[in-house]
Write a protein that holds these residues in place. Structure first.
Motif, PDB file in Angstrom:
ATOM      1  N   ALA A   1      25.126  -5.028  34.907  1.00  0.00           N
ATOM      2  CA  ALA A   1      25.787  -5.164  35.738  1.00  0.00           C
ATOM      3  C   ALA A   1      25.665  -3.634  35.649  1.00  0.00           C
ATOM      4  O   ALA A   1      25.073  -2.589  36.394  1.00  0.00           O
ATOM      5  N   CYS A   2      25.695  -3.408  34.290  1.00  0.00           N
ATOM      6  CA  CYS A   2      25.950  -1.464  33.934  1.00  0.00           C
ATOM      7  C   CYS A   2      24.045  -0.728  34.141  1.00  0.00           C
ATOM      8  O   CYS A   2      24.128  -0.059  34.511  1.00  0.00           O
ATOM      9  N   ALA A   3      23.033  -2.117  33.294  1.00  0.00           N
ATOM     10  CA  ALA A   3      21.956  -1.939  33.459  1.00  0.00           C
ATOM     11  C   ALA A   3      21.874  -1.337  34.923  1.00  0.00           C
ATOM     12  O   ALA A   3      20.931  -0.919  35.759  1.00  0.00           O
TER      13      ALA A   3
ATOM     14  N   ALA B   1      19.812   2.410  36.998  1.00  0.00           N
ATOM     15  CA  ALA B   1      18.900   2.415  37.545  1.00  0.00           C
ATOM     16  C   ALA B   1      18.329   2.248  38.775  1.00  0.00           C
ATOM     17  O   ALA B   1      16.957   2.230  39.340  1.00  0.00           O
ATOM     18  N   GLY B   2      19.681   2.480  39.967  1.00  0.00           N
ATOM     19  CA  GLY B   2      19.781   2.897  41.272  1.00  0.00           C
ATOM     20  C   GLY B   2      19.940   1.373  41.653  1.00  0.00           C
ATOM     21  O   GLY B   2      19.609   1.455  43.518  1.00  0.00           O
ATOM     22  N   MET B   3      20.432   0.576  40.824  1.00  0.00           N
ATOM     23  CA  MET B   3      20.246  -0.645  41.750  1.00  0.00           C
ATOM     24  C   MET B   3      21.816  -0.878  41.707  1.00  0.00           C
ATOM     25  O   MET B   3      22.560  -1.417  40.402  1.00  0.00           O
TER      26      MET B   3
ATOM     27  N   ARG C   1      25.070  -9.208  44.573  1.00  0.00           N
ATOM     28  CA  ARG C   1      25.696 -11.129  44.826  1.00  0.00           C
ATOM     29  C   ARG C   1      25.397 -11.906  43.461  1.00  0.00           C
ATOM     30  O   ARG C   1      24.787 -11.188  42.383  1.00  0.00           O
ATOM     31  N   LEU C   2      27.014 -12.397  43.489  1.00  0.00           N
ATOM     32  CA  LEU C   2      27.157 -12.808  41.550  1.00  0.00           C
ATOM     33  C   LEU C   2      27.658 -14.175  41.799  1.00  0.00           C
ATOM     34  O   LEU C   2      27.934 -14.403  42.400  1.00  0.00           O
ATOM     35  N   ARG C   3      27.196 -15.320  40.711  1.00  0.00           N
ATOM     36  CA  ARG C   3      27.196 -16.853  41.217  1.00  0.00           C
ATOM     37  C   ARG C   3      27.178 -17.367  39.386  1.00  0.00           C
ATOM     38  O   ARG C   3      26.113 -16.793  38.974  1.00  0.00           O
ATOM     39  N   PHE C   4      27.890 -18.109  38.854  1.00  0.00           N
ATOM     40  CA  PHE C   4      28.433 -18.286  37.910  1.00  0.00           C
ATOM     41  C   PHE C   4      27.393 -19.740  37.994  1.00  0.00           C
ATOM     42  O   PHE C   4      28.147 -20.224  38.616  1.00  0.00           O
ATOM     43  N   VAL C   5      27.174 -19.906  36.849  1.00  0.00           N
ATOM     44  CA  VAL C   5      26.628 -21.566  36.530  1.00  0.00           C
ATOM     45  C   VAL C   5      27.891 -22.901  36.055  1.00  0.00           C
ATOM     46  O   VAL C   5      27.648 -21.759  34.500  1.00  0.00           O
TER      47      VAL C   5
ATOM     48  N   ARG D   1      18.162  -2.188  45.708  1.00  0.00           N
ATOM     49  CA  ARG D   1      17.757  -0.819  44.933  1.00  0.00           C
ATOM     50  C   ARG D   1      18.328   0.075  46.938  1.00  0.00           C
ATOM     51  O   ARG D   1      18.287  -0.036  47.507  1.00  0.00           O
ATOM     52  N   GLY D   2      19.824   0.845  46.119  1.00  0.00           N
ATOM     53  CA  GLY D   2      19.679   1.854  46.596  1.00  0.00           C
ATOM     54  C   GLY D   2      21.223   1.179  47.941  1.00  0.00           C
ATOM     55  O   GLY D   2      21.555   1.330  48.941  1.00  0.00           O
ATOM     56  N   GLY D   3      21.546   0.292  47.129  1.00  0.00           N
ATOM     57  CA  GLY D   3      22.672  -0.722  47.691  1.00  0.00           C
ATOM     58  C   GLY D   3      23.938  -0.389  47.737  1.00  0.00           C
ATOM     59  O   GLY D   3      23.811   0.825  46.980  1.00  0.00           O
ATOM     60  N   LYS D   4      25.051  -0.570  48.515  1.00  0.00           N
ATOM     61  CA  LYS D   4      26.311   0.439  48.509  1.00  0.00           C
ATOM     62  C   LYS D   4      27.607  -0.499  47.521  1.00  0.00           C
ATOM     63  O   LYS D   4      26.895  -1.641  47.162  1.00  0.00           O
ATOM     64  N   PRO D   5      28.053  -0.244  46.656  1.00  0.00           N
ATOM     65  CA  PRO D   5      29.205  -0.646  46.176  1.00  0.00           C
ATOM     66  C   PRO D   5      29.489  -2.235  47.034  1.00  0.00           C
ATOM     67  O   PRO D   5      30.094  -1.864  48.501  1.00  0.00           O
TER      68      PRO D   5
END
Length: 242
Positions: A174-176, A180-182, A186-190, A207-211
């Motif tokens: 998430a930090c990386a 890098a501007g992204m 969406r987050l999904r655990f397996v 890229r350039g998305g809002k929080p």
């Protein structure tokens, strides 16, 4: 030894070699995350022998996919797979270091970037003595920051970056992405079953998305009886078998 297999009956064929990193379930899971539509320009970072690109084209044939990998042997096999499937007009490969994408591509060249990255920092655990497996497993050639930086450069504004990783690297990922501007969107655990801890996660950055991130229901690999879940069967195209 080379191994050729079908993604599904009468479907595309993929190849892997015993001397390279063997394709795993994570590649199939990754291919299920992107929202595909005809005409998308896709880049697969660290493509290996081209499995993820073939999976995406099996799901949506009207894509153009460019695979990038630093290993000449893997790229050579990937090119053979493209030729075997008569996809050389839509599936191409470049043997380059992803840290040098600025020398080979214009910024914003792709709508979607995907990556099944090395999971482990180079100093963690046992490092394989085999160079191909070491590159695929450990961040010896490219770090997570390098990968996210390359993806951000390659994406158009609003383009999506999808990757799969281990849960213990979620904060790093998430930090990386953000650095890098992204923005993670969406987050999904397996999970194997509802009562087991996650073994992987799938994440999409914009890229350039809002929080703001959409945490989706977990992707379950097994039913309560231990049988493959309906979703895993769909990811492996088993629901299309006759």
């Amino acid at each position: 030894m080379e191994h050729w297999e079908y993604l599904k009956p009468d479907g595309l064929r993929f190849v892997w070699d015993d001397t390279l990193f063997r394709p795993g379930t994570d590649s199939f899971l990754l291919s299920s995350l992107p929202k595909l539509s005809a005409g998308l320009r896709v880049c697969d970072l660290g493509c290996g022998t081209g499995l993820v690109g073939l999976l995406l084209l099996q799901r949506q044939s009207e894509l153009t996919v460019t695979g990038i990998d630093i290993q000449p042997a893997a790229v050579a096999l990937a090119e053979r797979a493209a030729a075997e499937n008569r996809l050389t007009d839509r599936l191409t490969f470049r043997c380059i270091d992803l840290r040098q994408v600025r020398q080979h591509f214009s910024t914003g060249s792709f709508d979607l970037v995907v990556c099944n990255p090395p999971y482990y920092p180079p100093a963690s655990g046992k490092v394989s003595g085999d160079s191909a497996r070491r590159t695929a497993r450990s961040e010896t050639e490219a770090s997570l920051t390098d990968i996210c930086t390359a993806a951000s450069y390659l994406l158009r504004w609003g383009g999506k970056f999808c990757l799969v990783h281990k849960p213990e690297r979620l904060t790093d990922t998430a930090c990386a992405l953000r650095e890098a501007g992204m923005e993670p969107k969406r987050l999904r655990f397996v999970q194997n079953r509802p009562d087991t801890a996650p073994s992987l996660f799938l994440i999409e950055g914009c890229r350039g998305g809002k929080p703001g991130v959409d945490i989706q229901p977990p992707l379950l690999l097994q039913t309560d009886t231990g049988a493959p879940s309906w979703e895993l069967n769909a990811i492996y195209f088993r629901d299309q078998e006759v």
